[in-house]
Design an enzyme around this catalytic site. Structure first.
Site, PDB file in Angstrom:
ATOM      1  N   ARG A 172      -7.024  14.037  -3.844  1.00  0.00           N
ATOM      2  CA  ARG A 172      -7.836  12.613  -3.007  1.00  0.00           C
ATOM      3  C   ARG A 172      -8.579  14.072  -2.772  1.00  0.00           C
ATOM      4  NH1 ARG A 172      -8.629  10.455   2.373  1.00  0.00           N
ATOM      5  NH2 ARG A 172      -9.387   8.924   1.963  1.00  0.00           N
ATOM      6  N   ASP A 199      -7.586  -0.916  -7.229  1.00  0.00           N
ATOM      7  CA  ASP A 199      -7.722  -2.004  -5.846  1.00  0.00           C
ATOM      8  C   ASP A 199      -8.108  -2.947  -6.808  1.00  0.00           C
ATOM      9  OD1 ASP A 199      -8.757  -1.110  -3.298  1.00  0.00           O
ATOM     10  OD2 ASP A 199     -10.089  -2.456  -3.741  1.00  0.00           O
ATOM     11  N   TYR A 202     -15.952  -9.499   0.426  1.00  0.00           N
ATOM     12  CA  TYR A 202     -16.660  -8.168  -0.342  1.00  0.00           C
ATOM     13  C   TYR A 202     -17.976  -8.196  -0.619  1.00  0.00           C
ATOM     14  CZ  TYR A 202     -12.228  -6.204   2.227  1.00  0.00           C
ATOM     15  OH  TYR A 202     -11.698  -5.748   2.593  1.00  0.00           O
ATOM     16  N   ARG A 242      -2.082   6.902   0.629  1.00  0.00           N
ATOM     17  CA  ARG A 242      -2.705   7.457   1.989  1.00  0.00           C
ATOM     18  C   ARG A 242      -2.052   8.276   2.693  1.00  0.00           C
ATOM     19  NH1 ARG A 242      -5.448   2.328   3.873  1.00  0.00           N
ATOM     20  NH2 ARG A 242      -3.490   0.737   4.390  1.00  0.00           N
ATOM     21  N   ARG A 296       0.450  -1.191   0.248  1.00  0.00           N
ATOM     22  CA  ARG A 296      -0.017   0.234   0.004  1.00  0.00           C
ATOM     23  C   ARG A 296       0.765   1.090  -0.092  1.00  0.00           C
ATOM     24  NH1 ARG A 296      -4.847  -1.634   1.731  1.00  0.00           N
ATOM     25  NH2 ARG A 296      -5.585   0.557   0.394  1.00  0.00           N
TER      26      ARG A 296
END
Ligand code: CP3
Length: 339
Positions: free
Chosen positions: A37, A73, A150, A28, A24
């Site tokens: 973002r 993703d 999910y 972020r 990752r």
């Protein structure tokens, strides 16, 4: 390739020092990512090759990692299968109409991945150009089990009990869904390699929720099917979070590396895998909150314990959003200074 340490470590060759990247890493915790973002939604960032490329190369330039991982993703696969996925800021992924019946599974169409996910392939080609062979580019997918979690649960969960309930009360429908995800994932990963991915990582983020017996039935057999279909095209890494109990079995697959989390010692992981494969991991992501000298000391100890060869330095799971960039950099530098 100017820096091919990562690919050499995957082949088990001798290296001057272990390669390092962070799960990752493209996102972020990076201030420049946070700026993008504010301007673009998650799926705009994922579906616009120019944005995807910009985000993918950020940690290579700003943190100095030895490999890039394409920004995307794991949930683009359900989207391609015509299951709606929303990304709610602060909440994470939401699937408004989760899969709970055999009829819903049967209604999932056969799709042309190349057509549905062409934007990922465009992004891979553009990123390869931009990287200009500085470092290898990793393509990835979720494991069928993790994507299934999910699709059935409808959102993130600590236990994924609705996904498990579906497996244990409607096993036939559950296996049909796992097969459909597996087939789409194989086509997807083949296309990713054809579009420039130098290695593939499969994320089984929720494999550790299953018992060892159920892990083979609902997760590992589908991962194996994928690995067998693509390992001759590119080196494959399988990361199973919490899956230490299956390492011995996993090492029997034709994988180049196995990713491990921080709850297993390097020594035990080597015992289970017997140097058949390269190991990747396993710094506790929260440990990047320690003072920099402590991070560097722990990172050096980690390499000492895994050994310099057949090893890729990484975190034991994704980097956390609250990690200062200087701390991420210190981790990477400690590995680069090794030896
Ligand atoms: O290095 C990278 O960040 C590459 C891109 C990447 C993303 N997701 C971008 C993303 C990768 C490799 C993933 C994989 C992924 N996605 C996994 C497997 C790895 C893991 O962490 O276990 C899983 C389980 C998902 C599903 C997912 N996507 C969740 C649970 C969330 C919300 C929580 C979170 O991580 O923030 C996402 C959203 C997501 N995917 C974000 C990013 C950068 C955050 C959203 C944003 O930045 O707007």
């Amino acid at each position: 390739m100017k820096n091919d340490l990562f690919l050499r470590a995957l082949r088990g060759e001798k290296v001057e020092r272990p390669p390092v990247w962070m799960m990752r890493q493209a996102g972020r915790y990076l201030p420049d990512y946070m700026k993008l973002r504010e301007k673009y939604s998650f799926f705009e960032r994922v579906e616009t090759p120019e944005l995807t490329t910009e985000i993918t190369v950020m940690p290579v330039h700003q943190v100095g990692v030895d490999a890039a991982i394409i920004f995307s993703d794991i949930l683009v696969i359900p989207q391609a299968l015509e299951v709606e996925v929303q990304m709610i800021p602060g909440t994470g992924p939401v699937i408004p109409d989760p899969i709970r019946t055999k009829e819903q599974v049967e209604a999932i169409p056969e799709i042309d991945v190349k057509d549905r996910l062409h934007y990922v392939m465009d992004a891979l080609r553009l990123t390869k150009q931009e990287l200009n062979d500085a470092v290898p580019l990793i393509g990835f997918a979720g494991s069928p089990w993790t994507v299934f979690c999910y699709m059935v649960e409808g959102k993130g969960s600590k236990t994924f009990d609705k996904a498990k309930a579906f497996c244990y009360t409607q096993p036939e429908a559950a296996h049909l869904l796992l097969e459909k995800i597996t087939h789409a994932t194989i086509a997807y990963l083949k296309e990713k390699v054809a579009s420039g991915a130098d290695a593939i990582q499969i994320f089984d983020s929720w494999g550790g929720l299953l018992s060892p017996v159920d892990y083979e039935i609902f997760s590992l057999r589908y991962i194996r099917e994928i690995v067998e279909a693509i390992h001759h095209l590119a080196p494959v890494i399988v990361f199973g979070k919490g899956c230490w109990f299956a390492l011995e079995e996993m090492a029997q697959m034709p994988v180049s590396a196995l990713g491990i989390d921080w709850t297993i010692s390097p020594h035990m992981a080597r015992e289970f895998t017997q140097y058949h494969v390269t190991l990747q991991g396993n710094f506790d992501p929260a440990r990047l909150l320690s003072p920099i000298p402590e991070i560097k000391k722990l990172a050096r100890q980690m390499v000492d314990n895994f050994g310099k060869y057949r090893y890729v330095a990484n975190l034991g799971h994704g980097i956390l959003p609250n990690i200062p960039v200087a701390h991420a950099k210190a981790f990477v530098e400690a590995i680069k200074e090794y030896g």
